[in-house]
Design an enzyme around this catalytic site. Sequence first.
Site, PDB file in Angstrom:
ATOM      1  CD  GLU A 130      -1.145  -2.293   2.221  1.00  0.00           C
ATOM      2  OE1 GLU A 130       0.031  -2.647   1.979  1.00  0.00           O
ATOM      3  OE2 GLU A 130      -1.831  -2.805   3.117  1.00  0.00           O
ATOM      4  CB  CYS A 147      -0.268  -4.277   8.833  1.00  0.00           C
ATOM      5  SG  CYS A 147       0.819  -2.943   8.324  1.00  0.00           S
TER       6      CYS A 147
END
Length: 81
Positions: A46, A69
């Site tokens: 990301e 995460c």
Amino acid sequence: MSLALQAATTARFWAKPNPNVGCVIVKNNRLLTTGCTQPPGEAHAEINALDQINHQADGATCYVTLEPCAHTGRTGPCADA
């Protein structure tokens, strides 16, 4: 999502022990960027994708092959980004 899965395969050589993850950012049906997990201690998929567009993703959709995460380890939480 198929583009994100393709991006994830790129990371298979260097991501371990992290999972191979791919990310695609799209806005107005236009592909902005793709990213994949970098070697351990470096950017996750990301962040790799967001860095390529200077984090200018307002109004865009992010397709990621694994849930971002939310913890701090070697890198900060991707969910915050």
